[in-house]
Design a protein around this motif. Structure first.
Motif, PDB file in Angstrom:
ATOM      1  N   VAL A   2       0.193  -1.293   0.367  1.00 39.61           N
ATOM      2  CA  VAL A   2      -0.228   0.075  -0.273  1.00 39.61           C
ATOM      3  C   VAL A   2       0.954   1.132  -0.192  1.00 39.61           C
ATOM      4  O   VAL A   2       1.202   1.572   0.752  1.00 39.61           O
ATOM      5  N   CYS A   6      -7.559  -0.625   3.438  1.00 39.17           N
ATOM      6  CA  CYS A   6      -7.694  -1.872   4.004  1.00 39.17           C
ATOM      7  C   CYS A   6      -8.585  -2.250   3.832  1.00 39.17           C
ATOM      8  O   CYS A   6      -8.951  -4.208   4.169  1.00 39.17           O
ATOM      9  N   LEU A  11      -8.143  -4.274   0.917  1.00 42.00           N
ATOM     10  CA  LEU A  11      -7.585  -5.534   0.723  1.00 42.00           C
ATOM     11  C   LEU A  11      -7.444  -6.939   2.133  1.00 42.00           C
ATOM     12  O   LEU A  11      -7.619  -8.150   1.416  1.00 42.00           O
ATOM     13  N   HIS A  16      -5.383 -10.627   2.392  1.00 38.37           N
ATOM     14  CA  HIS A  16      -4.542 -10.676   2.546  1.00 38.37           C
ATOM     15  C   HIS A  16      -4.797 -10.404   4.254  1.00 38.37           C
ATOM     16  O   HIS A  16      -5.516  -9.648   4.392  1.00 38.37           O
ATOM     17  N   ILE A  67       0.679  -6.626   5.003  1.00 40.91           N
ATOM     18  CA  ILE A  67       0.272  -5.553   4.422  1.00 40.91           C
ATOM     19  C   ILE A  67       1.905  -5.268   4.511  1.00 40.91           C
ATOM     20  O   ILE A  67       2.267  -4.801   6.261  1.00 40.91           O
ATOM     21  N   VAL A  74       0.991  -5.538   9.927  1.00 43.41           N
ATOM     22  CA  VAL A  74       1.282  -4.195   8.943  1.00 43.41           C
ATOM     23  C   VAL A  74       2.671  -3.581   9.453  1.00 43.41           C
ATOM     24  O   VAL A  74       2.994  -3.849  10.551  1.00 43.41           O
TER      25      VAL A  74
END
Length: 250
Positions: A7, A57, A60, A65, A68, A101
């Protein structure tokens, strides 16, 4: 196991020139790594709007997912930038607590960006029909953090040394001098052929203001921001690669 999604974290949601440039950068990254899921998210987009950190977010996570890598599309590290990135990470993790993340450092002051600066400056010089230069100004965003500004100044000195021309930095906010002041200082020394490079990633109000002040002060040419370029895409992917490794359990 799917690779972590990438991202690209940006600002400028309300400026179509900025969003167009970010989209072009993302397309360059996708072209190099078609195997990756690559999206852009805007820190200044309204919460429920497409392109906001929250909406990207959610999309995804819905697509399956669970990792990230967040790459800030910023050229300098600063307290302001750190707060922006931390806020984006917090938003993502609050919305999906199972999501991992990893935020990377900013794109930074890479030497390869000097090639992009030169390319943009050559375009500006051709347009303005300028064939002679006796000084350079590197216009950047500016920060309240002196260390961040000093890093930009060091990059400017490397750039000026390469071209064997005197160079100074100018800042669009938070620190002097402004672009107009930098140009006037050179003119006071008797220099008349002064070009300004825009060390901004995308167009926007700060870059516009720097260009306006420089031209009012007598700059011969002002280059466009870096924008989409293969070197920018490669740097984004370099940051992503480090972030993806950091997500691997030890």
């Amino acid at each position: 196991m799917a690779a972590p999604a990438l991202v690209a974290l940006a600002s400028g949601f309300d400026d179509p020139r900025a969003t167009s440039t970010v989209s072009a950068i993302v397309e360059e990254v996708r072209a190099v790594r078609p195997d990756l899921r690559v999206e852009s998210a805007y820190v200044d987009a309204p919460l429920k709007r497409r392109g906001s950190v929250a909406s990207v977010c959610d999309a995804l996570a819905k697509a399956g997912h669970d990792e990230i890598v967040l790459v800030p599309l910023l050229l300098t590290e600063s307290p302001e930038a750190a707060a922006t990135v931390a806020g984006a990470v917090s938003t993502m993790q609050e919305r999906h607590d199972s999501l991992r993340v990893q935020a990377t450092p900013a794109l930074g002051l890479e030497a390869c960006f000097l090639q992009v600066l030169d390319s943009r400056l050559r375009e500006a010089l051709r347009t303005a029909r300028v064939r002679e230069l006796d000084a350079l100004v590197l216009a950047a965003v500016g920060s309240t953090d002196a260390i961040s500004n000093q890093a930009v100044a060091r990059l400017a000195r490397v750039w000026g040394a390469h071209h064997k021309l005197p160079v100074t930095t100018a800042y669009a906010q938070a620190a002097p001098p402004a672009a107009g002041e930098a140009v006037r200082a050179f003119r006071a020394e008797g220099r008349r052929h002064i070009a300004v490079a825009s060390f901004f990633l995308t167009p926007g109000p700060l870059a516009d203001r720097a260009a306006e002040l420089a031209l009012e002060a007598g700059a011969a040419a002002v280059a466009e921001p870096l924008g989409a370029h293969p070197e920018v895409a490669r740097t984004v992917l370099a940051r992503y690669a480090v972030g993806a490794v950091e997500l691997v359990p030890v």
